[in-house]
Design a protein around this motif. Structure first.
Motif, mmCIF file in Angstrom:
data_model
loop_
_atom_site.group_PDB
_atom_site.id
_atom_site.type_symbol
_atom_site.label_atom_id
_atom_site.label_comp_id
_atom_site.label_asym_id
_atom_site.label_seq_id
_atom_site.Cartn_x
_atom_site.Cartn_y
_atom_site.Cartn_z
ATOM 1 N N LYS A 189 35.486 49.840 15.088
ATOM 2 C CA LYS A 189 34.218 49.098 14.995
ATOM 3 C C LYS A 189 34.188 48.233 13.738
ATOM 4 O O LYS A 189 33.762 47.073 13.779
ATOM 5 C CB LYS A 189 33.058 50.105 14.962
ATOM 6 C CG LYS A 189 31.676 49.489 14.722
ATOM 7 C CD LYS A 189 31.266 48.558 15.854
ATOM 8 C CE LYS A 189 29.774 48.267 15.840
ATOM 9 N NZ LYS A 189 29.281 47.746 14.554
ATOM 10 N N TRP A 190 34.637 48.761 12.612
ATOM 11 C CA TRP A 190 34.644 47.971 11.381
ATOM 12 C C TRP A 190 35.594 46.780 11.502
ATOM 13 O O TRP A 190 35.287 45.678 11.043
ATOM 14 C CB TRP A 190 35.063 48.848 10.202
ATOM 15 C CG TRP A 190 34.071 49.922 9.893
ATOM 16 C CD1 TRP A 190 32.742 49.943 10.233
ATOM 17 C CD2 TRP A 190 34.313 51.140 9.180
ATOM 18 N NE1 TRP A 190 32.148 51.090 9.776
ATOM 19 C CE2 TRP A 190 33.085 51.850 9.122
ATOM 20 C CE3 TRP A 190 35.434 51.702 8.579
ATOM 21 C CZ2 TRP A 190 32.964 53.076 8.486
ATOM 22 C CZ3 TRP A 190 35.318 52.933 7.944
ATOM 23 C CH2 TRP A 190 34.096 53.610 7.901
ATOM 24 N N ASP A 193 33.899 44.261 13.734
ATOM 25 C CA ASP A 193 32.818 43.569 13.018
ATOM 26 C C ASP A 193 33.355 42.415 12.187
ATOM 27 O O ASP A 193 32.760 41.330 12.133
ATOM 28 C CB ASP A 193 32.069 44.550 12.111
ATOM 29 C CG ASP A 193 31.193 45.517 12.892
ATOM 30 O OD1 ASP A 193 30.919 45.257 14.079
ATOM 31 O OD2 ASP A 193 30.782 46.542 12.312
ATOM 32 N N SER A 362 25.068 53.511 14.253
ATOM 33 C CA SER A 362 24.949 52.585 13.127
ATOM 34 C C SER A 362 24.556 53.275 11.830
ATOM 35 O O SER A 362 24.467 52.635 10.791
ATOM 36 C CB SER A 362 23.911 51.500 13.454
ATOM 37 O OG SER A 362 22.647 52.096 13.722
ATOM 38 N N ASP A 363 24.300 54.577 11.889
ATOM 39 C CA ASP A 363 23.899 55.313 10.689
ATOM 40 C C ASP A 363 24.727 56.587 10.579
ATOM 41 O O ASP A 363 25.053 57.219 11.591
ATOM 42 C CB ASP A 363 22.411 55.667 10.770
ATOM 43 C CG ASP A 363 21.820 56.099 9.425
ATOM 44 O OD1 ASP A 363 22.600 56.284 8.467
ATOM 45 O OD2 ASP A 363 20.594 56.265 9.340
#
Length: 412
Positions: A189-190, A193, A362-363
């Motif tokens: 995901k990073w 992004d 997301s957290d």
């Protein structure tokens, strides 16, 4: 057209940012010619416009006592291991003091001469010849995780770091701190992004063979395979090397020496004095809640300082010397070429669907825990570095009180 630059807020903000980064006027001029080509600029014109916006590299109204007070405050916190260039950047960003680097150096030498001397010697000893070759920015990106803050067996403290550096320019492209850096979807995901924001993929990525890089490596190969302009085969687009031979390892040493050692002392104090239990889930949540925002803030400052500092020429190195950010943005000035490939929205959408990376939370904290801890300590990201232990103990105490009250209420 001759005067509308005076009301151009974008121009003013960009100039302000470059001055805050201590970017030389010649380099600022190149950025202006690229990003604001509608205006005719020369060095003299640039100087006049900096004056119009009241932007100064050095503010003559700043007193020595103000500089000493700001640096003294940092020397009792996470800034105690910073070099004078990083300190110069920090007192500009945090305290708004526009002074010269010479002033910062002199003040640090007066306040802590032994510390400054040891950092300079340490920096010299760490330098090593770099025999890497690169065609230019976005040719190879090195990615790796950093677990030094996690403690024994990477499980004591939920403070994991992962980052990506451009091999050619040595610009740190992104850095994340989370409660974990071993989840393949999280790493993917990073990585996704970054590509989504930049709309560009490196020709190759250099990673370790750990399981956490699996999805990222698959996405790199998939996207490369679907880009018609790419001259790199999918199999060649992922380079597997031991993490110790990955270029970002050199940067991890810088991060550890200049920043992480300070926080490790605090973490060790909490654990050794029985104030933090690694097996207690709520203690882990509280530690992450207090420390991650502070570390994000401090690491961002450190990354900005690194990307705008000048790398001196090193013996036998095949890589260019200069400012990482400028090398990355203007490779032609260094006899290099801009590499990598543009990635379309369609390819990005397919890569995201196939990899499932968009399903990653997301957290790093459960919603109810986040709500309760925020009510106890709002704006935890503003916590001063030398007060993190106190903040942790305060939140821990209040959390226990709230939980006990809720239990009592239910029993009644």
């Amino acid at each position: 057209m001759e005067t509308d630059w005076k009301t151009n807020d974008d121009l003013r903000l960009e100039l302000e940012r470059y001055v805050c980064e201590s970017t030389p006027r010649k380099l600022i001029l190149q950025y202006m010619e690229r990003d604001f080509s509608e205006y005719q600029l020369s060095l003299r014109t640039l100087s006049r416009r900096l004056k119009h916006f009241s932007l100064k590299y050095v503010d003559d109204d700043v007193t020595q006592s103000e500089v000493s007070e700001a640096i003294g405050k940092e020397l009792i916190g996470a800034g105690k291991d910073l070099g004078y260039r990083a300190m110069h950047r920090k007192i500009r960003d945090i305290y708004g003091l526009n002074v010269s680097r010479d002033t910062v150096y002199t003040t640090m030498k007066e306040l802590n001469p032994q510390g400054l001397k040891s950092r300079q010697l340490e920096s010299k000893h760490q330098r090593s010849n770099d025999h890497l070759f690169s065609k230019g920015p976005n040719w190879v990106h090195s990615l790796d995780g950093h677990c030094i803050l996690m403690g024994y067996q990477r499980s004591t403290f939920p403070l994991a770091v992962y980052g990506c550096i451009d091999t050619c320019s040595r610009k740190l492209l992104w850095l994340r701190i989370w409660t974990d850096n071993a989840d393949p979807k999280l790493i993917g995901k990073w990585y996704f992004d970054h590509i989504y924001i930049s709309r560009k993929i490196a020709s190759m990525i250099r990673v370790g063979r750990g399981s956490e890089t699996g999805i990222m490596a698959t996405m790199q190969a998939y996207i490369t395979n679907n880009i018609e302009a790419s001259s790199i085969s999918p199999m060649e687009s992922v380079i597997y090397r031991k993490s110790t031979s990955n270029q970002i390892e050199r940067w991890w040493r810088e991060l550890h020496e200049r920043l992480e050692k300070y926080f490790k002392e605090q973490l060790r104090y909490l654990k050794d004095h029985g104030l933090y239990d690694p097996q207690n889930v709520m203690d882990r949540h509280i530690l992450a809640f207090v420390y991650i925002p502070v570390l994000e803030r401090e690491m961002k400052n450190f990354v900005d300082s690194w990307n705008t500092h000048r790398i001196r020429r090193q013996k036998d190195s095949l890589l260019p010397n200069g400012v990482p950010k400028h090398i990355f943005d203007f490779p032609e000035n260094y006899g290099l070429e801009q590499c990598g490939s543009y990635v379309s929205d369609e390819i990005l959408k397919k890569a995201a669907e196939m990899s499932g990376v968009l399903s990653v939370p997301s957290d790093y904290l459960p919603a109810q825990v986040r709500k309760m801890l925020t009510e106890i300590l709002p704006n935890s990201e503003e916590t001063e570095t030398h007060k993190c232990v106190d903040a942790f103990l305060f939140v821990q105490k209040e959390t226990k009180r709230i939980i006990n009250e809720n239990i009592s209420t239910k029993l009644l």
